[in-house]
Scaffold this motif. Structure first.
Motif, short mmCIF file in Angstrom:
data_model
loop_
_atom_site.label_atom_id
_atom_site.label_comp_id
_atom_site.label_asym_id
_atom_site.label_seq_id
_atom_site.Cartn_x
_atom_site.Cartn_y
_atom_site.Cartn_z
N LEU A 36 0.83 -1.21 0.00
CA LEU A 36 0.00 0.00 0.00
C LEU A 36 0.86 1.27 0.00
CD1 LEU A 36 -2.78 -1.03 2.55
CD2 LEU A 36 -3.07 -0.68 0.09
N GLY A 37 1.96 1.22 0.74
CA GLY A 37 2.88 2.36 0.73
C GLY A 37 3.49 2.59 -0.64
N ASP A 38 3.91 1.51 -1.30
CA ASP A 38 4.49 1.63 -2.64
C ASP A 38 3.45 2.16 -3.63
OD1 ASP A 38 6.85 0.64 -1.64
OD2 ASP A 38 6.62 -1.37 -2.47
N TYR A 39 2.22 1.66 -3.51
CA TYR A 39 1.16 2.10 -4.42
C TYR A 39 0.87 3.59 -4.24
CZ TYR A 39 -3.54 2.81 -6.24
OH TYR A 39 -4.63 3.31 -6.90
N ALA A 40 0.78 4.02 -2.99
CA ALA A 40 0.50 5.43 -2.72
C ALA A 40 1.61 6.31 -3.27
CB ALA A 40 0.33 5.65 -1.22
N ARG A 43 1.22 6.54 -7.03
CA ARG A 43 0.02 7.29 -7.41
C ARG A 43 0.21 8.79 -7.24
NH1 ARG A 43 -4.97 8.51 -4.83
NH2 ARG A 43 -6.72 8.48 -6.30
N ARG A 44 1.02 9.20 -6.28
CA ARG A 44 1.37 10.60 -6.04
C ARG A 44 0.13 11.49 -5.85
NH1 ARG A 44 3.84 13.94 -8.95
NH2 ARG A 44 5.15 14.83 -7.33
N GLY A 45 -0.70 11.09 -4.92
CA GLY A 45 -1.85 11.92 -4.57
C GLY A 45 -1.39 13.20 -3.88
N PRO A 46 -2.35 14.08 -3.53
CA PRO A 46 -1.98 15.37 -2.94
C PRO A 46 -1.13 15.27 -1.69
CG PRO A 46 -4.28 15.38 -3.63
CD PRO A 46 -3.80 13.97 -3.79
N ARG A 47 -1.45 14.34 -0.80
CA ARG A 47 -0.68 14.24 0.44
C ARG A 47 0.73 13.69 0.18
NH1 ARG A 47 -3.26 11.70 5.44
NH2 ARG A 47 -1.93 13.23 6.47
N PRO A 60 17.72 18.98 0.33
CA PRO A 60 17.67 19.88 -0.83
C PRO A 60 18.61 19.48 -1.97
CG PRO A 60 18.81 20.93 0.99
CD PRO A 60 18.21 19.68 1.53
N LYS A 61 19.65 18.71 -1.67
CA LYS A 61 20.61 18.32 -2.70
C LYS A 61 20.28 16.97 -3.34
CE LYS A 61 24.43 20.96 -0.69
NZ LYS A 61 25.82 20.91 -0.16
N ALA A 62 19.19 16.35 -2.93
CA ALA A 62 18.82 15.04 -3.49
C ALA A 62 18.43 15.17 -4.96
CB ALA A 62 17.66 14.44 -2.70
N THR A 63 18.83 14.19 -5.77
CA THR A 63 18.39 14.16 -7.16
C THR A 63 16.93 13.77 -7.21
OG1 THR A 63 18.94 11.82 -7.45
CG2 THR A 63 20.72 13.43 -7.84
N ASP A 64 16.30 13.92 -8.38
CA ASP A 64 14.90 13.54 -8.51
C ASP A 64 14.72 12.06 -8.20
OD1 ASP A 64 14.27 16.11 -9.18
OD2 ASP A 64 14.12 15.73 -11.34
N ALA A 65 15.65 11.21 -8.67
CA ALA A 65 15.55 9.78 -8.41
C ALA A 65 15.69 9.48 -6.93
CB ALA A 65 16.61 9.02 -9.22
N GLU A 66 16.62 10.17 -6.27
CA GLU A 66 16.81 9.95 -4.82
C GLU A 66 15.58 10.40 -4.04
OE1 GLU A 66 21.69 10.50 -4.62
OE2 GLU A 66 20.35 12.23 -4.39
N LEU A 67 14.98 11.51 -4.46
CA LEU A 67 13.79 11.99 -3.77
C LEU A 67 12.62 11.05 -3.98
CD1 LEU A 67 12.78 14.32 -2.00
CD2 LEU A 67 12.01 15.45 -4.10
N THR A 68 12.47 10.52 -5.18
CA THR A 68 11.41 9.55 -5.46
C THR A 68 11.53 8.33 -4.56
OG1 THR A 68 11.17 10.27 -7.75
CG2 THR A 68 10.40 8.05 -7.22
N ARG A 76 6.23 3.85 2.97
CA ARG A 76 6.32 2.55 3.64
C ARG A 76 6.40 2.74 5.16
NH1 ARG A 76 9.21 -2.69 1.33
NH2 ARG A 76 8.06 -2.90 -0.63
N SER A 77 7.18 3.72 5.59
CA SER A 77 7.30 4.00 7.02
C SER A 77 5.95 4.44 7.59
CB SER A 77 8.35 5.08 7.24
OG SER A 77 8.42 5.45 8.61
N TYR A 78 5.25 5.29 6.86
CA TYR A 78 3.95 5.78 7.31
C TYR A 78 2.94 4.63 7.42
CZ TYR A 78 -0.23 8.78 7.36
OH TYR A 78 -1.40 9.39 7.69
N MET A 79 2.94 3.74 6.44
CA MET A 79 2.02 2.60 6.49
C MET A 79 2.42 1.62 7.59
SD MET A 79 -0.23 3.48 4.42
CE MET A 79 -1.22 2.00 4.63
N ARG A 80 3.71 1.51 7.86
CA ARG A 80 4.13 0.66 8.99
C ARG A 80 3.58 1.22 10.30
NH1 ARG A 80 10.30 -1.32 10.72
NH2 ARG A 80 9.76 -1.82 12.88
#
Length: 306
Positions: A36-40, A43-47, A60-68, A76-80
């Motif tokens: 569920l965490g991976d799916y959310a 999906r990239r909903g508003p939250r 702030p220095k993270a690349t787009d891939a690192e941030l994703t 995953r942490s939030y769903m845990r």
């Protein structure tokens, strides 16, 4: 009418979590909530977009891939957190005691043994409900506050859930009466636990956090100033897939020797912000901040730095 229907749907979703998730085999439940965490995150909903924007401030220095990837781990942490919270009521005391391994617990124990009250101040990291249940499982009583939720029966359900874990829960909306009761608990050498990294009301203390302005509640520092209790910041994090949550009881934030009461509270709240900022930088995926947080995001006239 739409608002009431949304509130009812919200309540039913939480009720289903408490009623069904604890009955699932644990390996199945963990795979389900990780998925569920991976799916959310995909999906990239508003939250989730808001979580991404907040984590961009942290890294702030993270690349787009690192941030994703950081957002995926964050979800995953939030769903845990939710998985464990739904299952906590059926965990044994032994399971709770062995599911949290904080460092420097002696900073709590020494004050309590000396008869001095303690204010534990935590950010929204990892699983603060598990940390509270762990405190109770060690034989300590403590008092906390809960924000009122809609519908009212959802708030009542959360209060009953936390009281079932052994916590004394007061309504955040109690105002002066709630603060007075917390102060009485502290003056008697008790423990008060407060989640204190977000307060966007006009009464909050403005602090610098990750080099930007936000507000944090004055309560933790005000209680320490008013009662002489020890103000101990706490940080929490998950160690990957390790089922044991980690944590740290940080050094006491002492009351400044000079300044007015208001100035002392402001300085101590800034010190809390500094401790939490460093902890969140170390474990950004475990900071569950899925809402607008910095003042620049709330007031378009205030531009973020950098």
């Amino acid at each position: 009418m739409p608002s009431r229907l949304a509130d009812e749907a919200n309540y039913l979703a939480y009720a289903a979590g408490w009623g069904l998730v604890k009955r699932l085999p644990e390996p199945v439940a963990r795979r389900l909530f990780a998925g569920l965490g991976d799916y959310a995150a995909r999906r990239r909903g508003p939250r989730v977009q808001r979580l991404e924007a907040n984590l961009r401030r942290v890294r702030p220095k993270a690349t787009d891939a690192e941030l994703t990837e950081l957002v995926r781990l964050g979800m995953r942490s939030y769903m845990r957190y939710w998985l464990e919270s739904f299952r906590l009521p059926v965990w044994s005391k032994d399971r709770i005691r062995t599911s949290f391994a904080p460092q420097h617990v002696e900073r709590l124990d020494q004050n309590i043994e000396a008869g001095r009250g303690v204010v534990f101040a935590l950010p929204h990291m990892a699983n603060w409900d598990l940390a509270g249940a762990w405190v109770v499982a060690r034989g300590l009583e403590f008092t906390t506050v809960a924000e009122r939720l809609k519908p009212e029966k959802l708030f009542d359900r959360f209060v009953a859930y936390r009281e079932g874990l052994g916590m004394e829960v007061l309504p955040l909306t109690g105002g002066a009466a709630t603060m007075a009761l917390l102060a009485r608990r502290l003056r008697k050498g008790g423990l008060v636990c407060l989640v204190g990294d977000r307060d966007l009301s006009e009464s909050g203390i403005e602090v610098s956090f990750m080099d930007e302005a936000t507000r944090m509640p004055a309560g933790p520092a005000a209680l320490a100033v008013g009662t002489g209790a020890a103000l101990l910041p706490v940080s929490l994090w998950f160690d990957g897939e390790n089922p044991v949550m980690q944590g740290m009881v940080h050094e006491e934030i002492e009351v400044p020797r000079t300044g007015t009461r208001k100035e002392k509270i402001a300085a101590m709240t800034q010190s809390l912000a500094d401790v939490w900022a460093e902890a969140i930088k170390e474990h950004p995926q475990d900071w569950h901040m899925l809402s607008r947080y910095w003042l620049a995001d709330l007031d378009p006239r205030r531009e973020p730095r950098g």
